[in-house]
Design an enzyme around this catalytic site. Structure first.
Site, short mmCIF file in Angstrom:
data_model
loop_
_atom_site.label_atom_id
_atom_site.label_comp_id
_atom_site.label_asym_id
_atom_site.label_seq_id
_atom_site.Cartn_x
_atom_site.Cartn_y
_atom_site.Cartn_z
N GLU A 158 0.80 -1.23 0.00
CA GLU A 158 0.00 0.00 0.00
C GLU A 158 0.83 1.28 0.00
O GLU A 158 0.37 2.33 0.47
CB GLU A 158 -0.97 0.02 1.19
CG GLU A 158 -2.00 -1.09 1.15
CD GLU A 158 -3.06 -0.94 2.23
OE1 GLU A 158 -3.64 0.16 2.35
OE2 GLU A 158 -3.31 -1.91 2.96
N HIS A 244 -9.23 7.90 18.64
CA HIS A 244 -10.39 7.08 18.96
C HIS A 244 -10.12 6.18 20.15
O HIS A 244 -9.02 5.66 20.33
CB HIS A 244 -10.77 6.19 17.76
CG HIS A 244 -11.55 6.88 16.72
ND1 HIS A 244 -11.54 6.49 15.40
CD2 HIS A 244 -12.40 7.96 16.77
CE1 HIS A 244 -12.32 7.28 14.69
NE2 HIS A 244 -12.85 8.18 15.51
N TYR A 245 -11.16 6.00 20.97
CA TYR A 245 -11.14 4.95 21.97
C TYR A 245 -12.58 4.47 22.15
O TYR A 245 -13.45 5.29 22.44
CB TYR A 245 -10.59 5.44 23.32
CG TYR A 245 -10.21 4.26 24.20
CD1 TYR A 245 -9.00 3.61 24.00
CD2 TYR A 245 -11.07 3.78 25.17
CE1 TYR A 245 -8.64 2.52 24.76
CE2 TYR A 245 -10.72 2.69 25.94
CZ TYR A 245 -9.51 2.07 25.74
OH TYR A 245 -9.16 0.97 26.48
N PRO A 247 -10.21 2.21 19.62
CA PRO A 247 -9.79 2.35 18.22
C PRO A 247 -10.19 1.11 17.41
O PRO A 247 -10.49 0.06 17.98
CB PRO A 247 -8.27 2.45 18.34
CG PRO A 247 -7.94 1.64 19.56
CD PRO A 247 -9.09 1.86 20.51
N TYR A 249 -8.11 -0.48 15.46
CA TYR A 249 -6.98 -1.41 15.57
C TYR A 249 -6.01 -0.87 16.62
O TYR A 249 -5.93 0.34 16.85
CB TYR A 249 -6.27 -1.60 14.21
CG TYR A 249 -5.98 -0.32 13.47
CD1 TYR A 249 -4.78 0.38 13.66
CD2 TYR A 249 -6.91 0.20 12.57
CE1 TYR A 249 -4.52 1.55 12.98
CE2 TYR A 249 -6.65 1.39 11.90
CZ TYR A 249 -5.47 2.05 12.11
OH TYR A 249 -5.21 3.23 11.44
N HIS A 251 -2.89 -0.03 17.31
CA HIS A 251 -1.59 0.58 17.03
C HIS A 251 -1.86 2.08 17.04
O HIS A 251 -2.74 2.57 16.31
CB HIS A 251 -1.03 0.14 15.68
CG HIS A 251 0.28 0.80 15.34
ND1 HIS A 251 1.49 0.28 15.72
CD2 HIS A 251 0.54 1.96 14.66
CE1 HIS A 251 2.46 1.08 15.30
NE2 HIS A 251 1.91 2.11 14.65
N HIS A 253 -2.54 5.74 16.54
CA HIS A 253 -2.64 6.60 15.36
C HIS A 253 -3.53 7.79 15.69
O HIS A 253 -4.36 7.75 16.61
CB HIS A 253 -3.18 5.83 14.15
CG HIS A 253 -4.52 5.18 14.39
ND1 HIS A 253 -4.66 4.03 15.13
CD2 HIS A 253 -5.77 5.51 13.98
CE1 HIS A 253 -5.94 3.68 15.19
NE2 HIS A 253 -6.63 4.57 14.50
N HIS A 255 -6.03 10.96 14.10
CA HIS A 255 -6.85 11.44 12.99
C HIS A 255 -6.65 12.94 12.82
O HIS A 255 -6.67 13.69 13.81
CB HIS A 255 -8.32 11.14 13.25
CG HIS A 255 -8.66 9.69 13.29
ND1 HIS A 255 -9.31 9.05 12.25
CD2 HIS A 255 -8.42 8.74 14.23
CE1 HIS A 255 -9.46 7.77 12.56
NE2 HIS A 255 -8.93 7.56 13.75
#
Length: 324
Positions: A158, A244-245, A247, A249, A251, A253, A255
């Site tokens: 990717e 986010h929580y 999240p 995934y 790991h 990160h 936004h």
């Protein structure tokens, strides 16, 4: 090491999948009817197709012909100077009116995520986090749920999606930027980027401690600087950063979105925490350098079909034992 498939060939393969999608059932209709989630299959393997109304083109040529191109105009009512209608705007190759996301092959977890479901508010105490959530996160990571993230970070897959990679970063300062799947990559008012950090010791905001305040501030500044460098028409105070929580995934990160982006469910209370608020909380939390977000209670919402609700919070609510 990079992907061995040329970007053009990879895109052609992906585009060939959509016409082969065979509809099975509707999963959800959300965002006031502007987005629809369909379950189906391609070559007998399950897939999810998300269709969303695309942003209107804003070039003068298109806008000047838009009113005269409308068909099937039907008046729904009128009151003094106000009238409202239904109408259709025929698509043209130069102005597509739908944005598609395809998840293929998808997993049962994907189907649950995109299926319409009732939400529940839960309170994750430090005890629940340490007793249940940490082992749950560890299970997901050990099962290979993050291999796709590591492949992107390490340059194996990717790479055509990576729009920025921190040049020659110092220890723990590496990161890359990717466009979020829900951004059309051209409408600045709905800009949405993901900042993936390269360090792997931070799984979620729960791992942030007072000793990380300087690092978080530095990452904030680098992410903002990279974004305005990529898009010179934007200024730093037109961007907001959040985490986010829970999240999607595990790991860490961040936004990065335009402040004009409509605050849907992904930016709502119960899902998103502003990065500035996280920094402030870390700075004022009681304790030494090791004190941090693992020591506070966090409230968030979960779908009733989610694994976290079914495996952890529903058993706790009903007084049953939790089996991960």
């Amino acid at each position: 090491m990079t992907s061995t498939i040329p970007p053009d060939e990879s895109a052609a393969r992906a585009e060939a999948l959509v016409p082969r999608f065979k509809f099975e059932r509707l999963l959800n209709l959300d965002q006031a009817g502007r987005r629809i989630s369909l379950l189906g299959n391609i070559d007998s393997e399950p897939g999810i197709l998300l269709l969303e109304r695309a942003a209107f083109p804003t070039d003068a040529n298109h806008l000047s012909t838009l009113p005269t191109s409308l068909v099937d105009i039907k008046n729904l009512g009128a009151n003094d100077i106000y009238s409202w209608f239904l109408a259709s705007s025929p698509p043209t190759p130069s102005t597509p009116n739908l944005k598609l996301n395809l998840i293929y092959p998808c997993t049962p977890a994907h189907i649950k995520k995109y299926t319409s479901q009732s939400l529940r508010i839960v309170l994750e105490t430090p005890s629940i986090y340490k007793t249940y959530m940490q082992p749950y996160m560890s299970q997901k990571r050990e099962a290979g749920a993050l291999n796709w993230i590591f492949n992107i970070l390490e340059g194996r897959t990717e790479q055509e999606q990576v729009i920025y990679r921190a040049p020659n970063p110092d220890k723990d300062e590496g990161f890359l930027l990717l466009p979020d799947l829900n951004w059309d990559r051209k409408t600045m008012g709905s800009l949405h980027l993901l900042g993936l950090v390269e360090r792997r010791d931070l799984w979620s905001l729960r791992d942030l401690r007072k000793e990380h305040v300087g690092w978080v501030k530095h990452m904030r500044d680098m992410l903002l600087e990279a974004t305005v460098k990529l898009y010179p028409e934007l200024e730093r105070d037109q961007l907001k950063l959040y985490v986010h929580y829970q999240p999607t995934y595990y790991h860490f990160h961040i936004h990065i979105v335009h402040v004009n982006l409509e605050s849907g469910s992904t930016q709502a209370t119960g899902k998103a925490l502003g990065l500035e608020n996280i920094i402030s909380q870390l700075e004022t939390i009681q304790g030494g350098p090791e004190a941090g977000m693992a020591d506070v209670s966090l409230s968030y919402h979960l779908g009733e079909a989610s694994e976290l609700w079914e495996k952890i919070y529903l058993p706790l609510k009903e007084g049953r034992s939790v089996e991960l």
